[in-house]
Design an enzyme around this catalytic site. Structure first.
Site, PDB file in Angstrom:
ATOM      1  N   ASP A  35      36.536  58.281  35.245  1.00 27.81           N
ATOM      2  CA  ASP A  35      37.910  58.671  35.527  1.00 27.81           C
ATOM      3  C   ASP A  35      38.441  59.691  34.526  1.00 27.81           C
ATOM      4  O   ASP A  35      38.869  59.331  33.430  1.00 27.81           O
ATOM      5  CB  ASP A  35      38.775  57.401  35.499  1.00 27.81           C
ATOM      6  CG  ASP A  35      40.210  57.681  35.850  1.00 27.81           C
ATOM      7  OD1 ASP A  35      41.053  56.781  35.653  1.00 27.81           O
ATOM      8  OD2 ASP A  35      40.498  58.803  36.303  1.00 27.81           O
ATOM      9  N   ASP A 219      41.288  65.121  38.437  1.00 26.09           N
ATOM     10  CA  ASP A 219      41.193  63.676  38.265  1.00 26.09           C
ATOM     11  C   ASP A 219      40.118  63.045  39.145  1.00 26.09           C
ATOM     12  O   ASP A 219      40.330  62.795  40.337  1.00 26.09           O
ATOM     13  CB  ASP A 219      42.563  63.035  38.578  1.00 26.09           C
ATOM     14  CG  ASP A 219      42.562  61.547  38.327  1.00 26.09           C
ATOM     15  OD1 ASP A 219      43.606  60.912  38.549  1.00 26.09           O
ATOM     16  OD2 ASP A 219      41.516  61.020  37.909  1.00 26.09           O
TER      17      ASP A 219
HETATM   18  C1  LIG Z   1      42.397  50.369  41.426  1.00 26.94           C
HETATM   19  N1  LIG Z   1      41.489  51.397  40.942  1.00 26.94           N
HETATM   20  C2  LIG Z   1      40.058  51.176  41.183  1.00 26.94           C
HETATM   21  C3  LIG Z   1      41.930  52.555  40.340  1.00 26.94           C
HETATM   22  C4  LIG Z   1      41.051  53.478  39.775  1.00 26.94           C
HETATM   23  C5  LIG Z   1      41.521  54.660  39.199  1.00 26.94           C
HETATM   24  C6  LIG Z   1      42.892  54.926  39.200  1.00 26.94           C
HETATM   25  C7  LIG Z   1      43.437  56.207  38.651  1.00 26.94           C
HETATM   26  O1  LIG Z   1      44.615  56.505  38.803  1.00 26.94           O
HETATM   27  N2  LIG Z   1      42.608  57.014  38.008  1.00 26.94           N
HETATM   28  N3  LIG Z   1      43.061  58.244  37.551  1.00 26.94           N
HETATM   29  C8  LIG Z   1      43.772  54.004  39.762  1.00 26.94           C
HETATM   30  C9  LIG Z   1      43.302  52.828  40.328  1.00 26.94           C
END
Ligand SMILES: CN(C)c1ccc(C(=O)NN)cc1
Length: 329
Positions: A35, A219
């Site tokens: 991420d 992202d």
């Molecule tokens: C609930 N999950 C698996 C997520 C995974 C990544 C993100 C996110 O905003 N990453 N920039 C949000 C939620």
């Protein structure tokens, strides 16, 4: 030194990309979500409530001879979609794509929100954002990439995400053969923890680029391409059956529509996302109504070039030069 890890879409909608990460001694291999929009490496663990951890691969620090408790440290994080997690912290050896960081902060979850509980294909996240965004208290910790950077051949990594195919995260080198076009670079702003940048314009269906500064973030942890309403409307005005669906909280259209491409300018290059990549998935199994990969960023307050956009490019996250490189794939 370098690292190279394969990454795979989690499902038929390319909702997330899963990369195997090895933690501890002996190795405990977990499927994690890389991420670039966050800066914490956290995992489901032996400390996660059993009811929440059910169905997830977990990390057990007590079973790793190299794990050490980072005493007094805790973490808590909330993502853009209001999902959240929190817990305490260990350090351990973390190996990604054959490259090992000896003393990596591994944030162990003692609490996870329902979005994570339900997402059983991943066991946590590897934050690849800037260290300033790390949520460990009282002493913020470095990301895996930040710890690795000084030992890598070059302080950079690339993301090559693909639609329903295996892609890669490469660390310390650029495999230019992954791209068709030239890599164009633009300054990256890491002050908020994200990989921020400004695109120079957009166009629909191969028309000429409308010059229009679009500031946003690259992202890998967000599925969609989220842009201002004026751009979203300009795109869907070309899609006969497109309409906003309140229950889906987004624009939907007949799956049979032949969607136009969408292009954006960055670093002197034009990145074109094919119409096919912009048709994400039927709103339900077998439905003839499909959900758009391009949606509005109006409620978020930030534009997000998520996986739908990243899939069209080879993206270079160049920490050493504080810049982002984009090349058409
Ligand atoms: C609930 N999950 C698996 C997520 C995974 C990544 C993100 C996110 O905003 N990453 N920039 C949000 C939620």
């Amino acid at each position: 030194q370098t690292g190279s890890a394969n990454t795979n879409p989690s499902d038929s909608a390319d909702d997330e990309y899963i990369t195997s990460v090895s933690i501890g001694t002996p190795a405990q291999v977990l499927p994690l979500d890389f991420d670039t929009g966050s800066s914490d490496l956290w995992v489901f663990s032996s400390e996660t409530p059993k009811s929440s951890a059910s169905g997830h691969v977990t990390y057990s620090p007590s079973k790793s001879s190299t794990a050490k408790k980072l005493s007094g440290s805790t973490w808590s994080i909330e993502y853009g979609d209001k999902s959240s997690s929190s817990g305490d912290v260990y350090t351990d050896i973390v190996t990604i794509g054959g490259f090992s960081v000896k003393t990596q902060a591994v944030e162990s979850a003692t609490k996870v929100s329902t979005q994570f509980v339900q997402d059983t294909v991943i066991s946590g996240l590897v934050g690849l954002g800037f260290d300033v965004g790390n949520q460990v208290s009282p002493r913020p910790q470095k990301t895996w990439f930040s710890n690795a950077a000084s030992s890598l051949a070059e302080p950079l990594f690339t993301a090559d995400l693909r639609h329903q195919e295996t892609g890669s995260y490469n660390f310390g080198f650029i495999d230019t053969s992954l791209a068709k076009g030239t890599i164009g670079y633009t300054p990256a702003d890491g002050s908020e923890g994200y990989w921020g940048f400004t695109a120079t314009g957009y166009s629909v269906g191969g028309a000429k680029l409308n010059r229009n500064s679009i500031t946003g973030i690259a992202d890998t942890g967000t599925t969609l391409l989220l842009l201002p309403d004026n751009i979203v409307d300009a795109y869907y005005n070309n899609v006969e059956s497109a309409e906003y669906d309140d229950s889906q909280e987004g624009v939907v259209f007949d799956c049979s529509e032949d969607l136009p491409s969408f292009s954006f300018g960055v670093g002197g290059q034009t990145i074109t996302i094919s119409g096919d990549l912009l048709n994400l998935t039927p709103i339900e199994e077998g439905s003839s109504t499909c959900f758009g990969g391009l949606q509005s960023s109006a409620d978020i307050g930030i534009n997000i070039f998520g996986d739908v956009a990243l899939k069209a490019a080879l993206v270079v996250f160049d920490l050493g030069n504080e810049r982002l490189g984009w090349a058409q794939k």
